[in-house]
Scaffold this motif. Structure first.
Motif, PDB file in Angstrom:
ATOM      1  N   VAL A  61     -78.675  45.664 -44.914  1.00 17.92           N
ATOM      2  CA  VAL A  61     -79.863  46.521 -44.859  1.00 17.92           C
ATOM      3  C   VAL A  61     -80.899  45.932 -43.903  1.00 17.92           C
ATOM      4  O   VAL A  61     -81.432  46.630 -43.043  1.00 17.92           O
ATOM      5  CB  VAL A  61     -80.466  46.712 -46.276  1.00 17.92           C
ATOM      6  N   GLU A  88     -79.881  51.290 -52.733  1.00 18.89           N
ATOM      7  CA  GLU A  88     -78.591  51.925 -52.442  1.00 18.89           C
ATOM      8  C   GLU A  88     -77.474  50.884 -52.316  1.00 18.89           C
ATOM      9  O   GLU A  88     -76.366  51.079 -52.819  1.00 18.89           O
ATOM     10  CB  GLU A  88     -78.691  52.747 -51.157  1.00 18.89           C
ATOM     11  N   SER A  89     -77.763  49.760 -51.659  1.00 20.89           N
ATOM     12  CA  SER A  89     -76.735  48.738 -51.470  1.00 20.89           C
ATOM     13  C   SER A  89     -76.358  48.047 -52.780  1.00 20.89           C
ATOM     14  O   SER A  89     -75.240  47.550 -52.920  1.00 20.89           O
ATOM     15  CB  SER A  89     -77.174  47.705 -50.425  1.00 20.89           C
ATOM     16  N   GLY A 113     -83.025  51.196 -49.163  1.00 23.15           N
ATOM     17  CA  GLY A 113     -81.743  50.671 -48.689  1.00 23.15           C
ATOM     18  C   GLY A 113     -81.197  49.588 -49.609  1.00 23.15           C
ATOM     19  O   GLY A 113     -79.987  49.544 -49.884  1.00 23.15           O
ATOM     20  N   ALA A 136     -74.335  42.738 -48.781  1.00 22.13           N
ATOM     21  CA  ALA A 136     -74.843  44.107 -48.900  1.00 22.13           C
ATOM     22  C   ALA A 136     -76.338  44.165 -48.589  1.00 22.13           C
ATOM     23  O   ALA A 136     -76.801  45.035 -47.840  1.00 22.13           O
ATOM     24  CB  ALA A 136     -74.561  44.658 -50.299  1.00 22.13           C
TER      25      ALA A 136
END
Length: 145
Positions: free
Chosen positions: A100, A65-66, A62, A96
């Motif tokens: 998560v 991805e962020s 996560g 961001a």
């Protein structure tokens, strides 16, 4: 376009070295903090011997991805380090990353972890922002290796 972070930072071959570096980053950041953060970290570690590594393994995809949009923007016109870039965009990068962890905490059934997180969440952005230079350097090291 730069190589996506997920291709380099989620590569199973890099897993053990990356895990060790992320754990080291967390330990360094915690050691720089006050007693409350250290106490909560100690409590979380007491939940189980592998709780920190398990959390890293679960959260890392996560986080990657962020941070992907930041990495792509940095790669388009790199100046300085990725850590410098994250610091220059600290509000968005911190939000961001916290998105998560906020989502993951909602899913946990471990009350000690929820309680610890909720006690630290009000100051979390400040702490995440402080970690951005080290995090950026770690990402750059593993993304370009």
């Amino acid at each position: 376009m730069a190589v996506p972070l997920r291709e380099s930072l989620l590569d199973e071959a890099k897993g053990p070295a990356l895990l060790a570096d992320v754990r080291g980053l967390i330990d360094s950041e915690v050691s720089d903090k006050g007693l409350t953060v250290k106490a909560v970290y100690g409590t979380v570690k007491k939940v189980g011997p592998s709780v920190i590594d398990d959390a890293i393994i679960k959260l890392w995809p996560g986080f990657v991805e962020s941070l992907e949009p930041f990495w792509q923007q940095y790669q388009a016109a790199p100046t300085g380090t990725f850590g410098d870039y994250l610091v220059a965009n600290s509000d968005a990068a911190s939000d961001a990353l916290l998105g998560v962890t906020d989502a993951r905490i909602e899913e946990t059934t471990k009350s000690a972890i929820k309680k610890g997180y909720s006690s630290l969440r009000p100051s979390a952005k400040k702490n995440v922002t402080a970690a951005l230079p080290r995090l950026g350097d770690l990402i750059q090291k593993h993304a370009t290796a």
